[in-house]
Design a protein around this motif. Structure first.
Motif, PDB file in Angstrom:
ATOM      1  N   UNK A  30     -43.433 -46.552  14.442  1.00  0.00           N
ATOM      2  CA  UNK A  30     -44.187 -47.668  15.015  1.00  0.00           C
ATOM      3  C   UNK A  30     -45.496 -47.873  14.259  1.00  0.00           C
ATOM      4  N   UNK A  31     -46.220 -46.796  14.031  1.00  0.00           N
ATOM      5  CA  UNK A  31     -47.504 -46.892  13.328  1.00  0.00           C
ATOM      6  C   UNK A  31     -47.302 -47.395  11.896  1.00  0.00           C
ATOM      7  N   UNK A  32     -46.293 -46.889  11.218  1.00  0.00           N
ATOM      8  CA  UNK A  32     -46.026 -47.317   9.838  1.00  0.00           C
ATOM      9  C   UNK A  32     -45.667 -48.797   9.752  1.00  0.00           C
ATOM     10  N   UNK A  33     -45.082 -49.325  10.825  1.00  0.00           N
ATOM     11  CA  UNK A  33     -44.701 -50.738  10.847  1.00  0.00           C
ATOM     12  C   UNK A  33     -45.800 -51.630  11.439  1.00  0.00           C
ATOM     13  N   UNK A  34     -46.937 -51.031  11.764  1.00  0.00           N
ATOM     14  CA  UNK A  34     -48.072 -51.814  12.251  1.00  0.00           C
ATOM     15  C   UNK A  34     -48.080 -52.074  13.750  1.00  0.00           C
ATOM     16  N   UNK A  35     -47.285 -51.326  14.498  1.00  0.00           N
ATOM     17  CA  UNK A  35     -47.245 -51.467  15.946  1.00  0.00           C
ATOM     18  C   UNK A  35     -48.084 -50.364  16.588  1.00  0.00           C
ATOM     19  N   UNK A  36     -48.557 -50.593  17.814  1.00  0.00           N
ATOM     20  CA  UNK A  36     -49.193 -49.494  18.545  1.00  0.00           C
ATOM     21  C   UNK A  36     -48.176 -48.355  18.716  1.00  0.00           C
ATOM     22  N   UNK A  37     -48.655 -47.129  18.723  1.00  0.00           N
ATOM     23  CA  UNK A  37     -47.766 -45.960  18.772  1.00  0.00           C
ATOM     24  C   UNK A  37     -47.010 -45.819  20.087  1.00  0.00           C
ATOM     25  N   UNK A  38     -47.357 -46.599  21.083  1.00  0.00           N
ATOM     26  CA  UNK A  38     -46.716 -46.444  22.396  1.00  0.00           C
ATOM     27  C   UNK A  38     -46.128 -47.758  22.921  1.00  0.00           C
ATOM     28  N   UNK A  39     -45.889 -48.719  22.039  1.00  0.00           N
ATOM     29  CA  UNK A  39     -45.413 -50.031  22.484  1.00  0.00           C
ATOM     30  C   UNK A  39     -44.025 -50.329  21.920  1.00  0.00           C
ATOM     31  N   UNK A  40     -43.073 -50.645  22.794  1.00  0.00           N
ATOM     32  CA  UNK A  40     -41.725 -50.940  22.325  1.00  0.00           C
ATOM     33  C   UNK A  40     -41.367 -52.420  22.430  1.00  0.00           C
ATOM     34  N   UNK A  41     -42.168 -53.200  23.135  1.00  0.00           N
ATOM     35  CA  UNK A  41     -41.871 -54.627  23.304  1.00  0.00           C
ATOM     36  C   UNK A  41     -43.057 -55.497  22.907  1.00  0.00           C
ATOM     37  N   UNK A  42     -43.515 -55.301  21.710  1.00  0.00           N
ATOM     38  CA  UNK A  42     -44.579 -56.134  21.158  1.00  0.00           C
ATOM     39  C   UNK A  42     -44.040 -56.806  19.898  1.00  0.00           C
ATOM     40  N   UNK A  43     -44.736 -57.850  19.479  1.00  0.00           N
ATOM     41  CA  UNK A  43     -44.360 -58.557  18.259  1.00  0.00           C
ATOM     42  C   UNK A  43     -45.396 -58.292  17.182  1.00  0.00           C
ATOM     43  N   UNK A  44     -44.944 -58.179  15.942  1.00  0.00           N
ATOM     44  CA  UNK A  44     -45.894 -58.074  14.827  1.00  0.00           C
ATOM     45  C   UNK A  44     -46.261 -59.477  14.349  1.00  0.00           C
ATOM     46  N   UNK A  45     -46.992 -59.554  13.264  1.00  0.00           N
ATOM     47  CA  UNK A  45     -47.449 -60.858  12.762  1.00  0.00           C
ATOM     48  C   UNK A  45     -46.295 -61.771  12.363  1.00  0.00           C
ATOM     49  N   UNK A  46     -45.135 -61.195  12.053  1.00  0.00           N
ATOM     50  CA  UNK A  46     -43.948 -61.973  11.684  1.00  0.00           C
ATOM     51  C   UNK A  46     -43.046 -62.255  12.886  1.00  0.00           C
ATOM     52  N   UNK A  47     -43.543 -61.927  14.070  1.00  0.00           N
ATOM     53  CA  UNK A  47     -42.834 -62.082  15.346  1.00  0.00           C
ATOM     54  C   UNK A  47     -41.557 -61.249  15.392  1.00  0.00           C
ATOM     55  N   UNK A  48     -41.635 -60.058  14.819  1.00  0.00           N
ATOM     56  CA  UNK A  48     -40.541 -59.088  14.919  1.00  0.00           C
ATOM     57  C   UNK A  48     -40.967 -57.984  15.872  1.00  0.00           C
ATOM     58  N   UNK A  49     -39.998 -57.407  16.562  1.00  0.00           N
ATOM     59  CA  UNK A  49     -40.262 -56.302  17.475  1.00  0.00           C
ATOM     60  C   UNK A  49     -39.936 -54.975  16.792  1.00  0.00           C
ATOM     61  N   UNK A  50     -40.397 -53.876  17.370  1.00  0.00           N
ATOM     62  CA  UNK A  50     -40.017 -52.572  16.814  1.00  0.00           C
ATOM     63  C   UNK A  50     -38.499 -52.385  16.728  1.00  0.00           C
TER      64      UNK A  50
END
Length: 157
Positions: free
Chosen positions: A15-35
């Protein structure tokens, strides 16, 4: 009070390597992709399995209207595709261009993904708004043969 997810170190690192919070499974990144979308394309099945167990949304859509199953077909990891299908992914989901995961897989020559989708009930005769089917889009003989065989089996009484 919200519950804290008990995610493995491997998943937290991913998650951290992909730019997501380490504890979030249903968030979107800047490209609107989820973990989950990234995991089924890039990561081993253990991470996808853990995300699903943690409640990752298999129906979330990215900016192109694709769900995680489409991205699993991009990565063509058979186990990740299987996990999503078993979790209830919509094998006939239509993205913003009118294409299904089977259409993408056939048009890009991903025969293993084509075979899995067909086995799960994907319809090779489903048409886009322009009247094109996955059969029309097949880029390899192997994909075309798989779909023709599927159509023949469906037509038998």
């Amino acid at each position: 009070m919200s519950a804290t997810l008990d995610l493995s170190d491997a998943l937290q690192t991913f998650l951290a390597e992909q730019g997501f919070p380490r504890d979030a499974v249903n968030v979107f990144n800047k490209d609107k992709a989820t973990p989950l979308m990234l995991a089924v394309r890039l990561a081993p099945p253990a991470l996808a399995r853990e995300l699903l167990a943690a409640g990752a949304d298999i129906h979330a859509e990215n900016a192109d209207g694709n769900q995680a199953l489409w991205l699993a077909c991009v990565g063509e990891n058979a186990e990740n595709i299987r996990l999503l299908i078993e979790a209830g992914a919509d094998i006939q989901h239509v993205n913003c261009t009118g294409a299904t995961p089977l259409m993408f897989s056939a048009s890009s020559g991903r025969a293993r993904a084509v075979a899995q989708l067909l086995a799960a009930g994907a319809d090779p005769a489903f048409e886009t708004g322009l009247g094109l089917t996955a059969l029309d889009m097949a880029s390899t003989q192997e994909c075309l043969t798989l779909m023709r065989d599927s159509v023949r089996r469906r037509k038998k009484p």
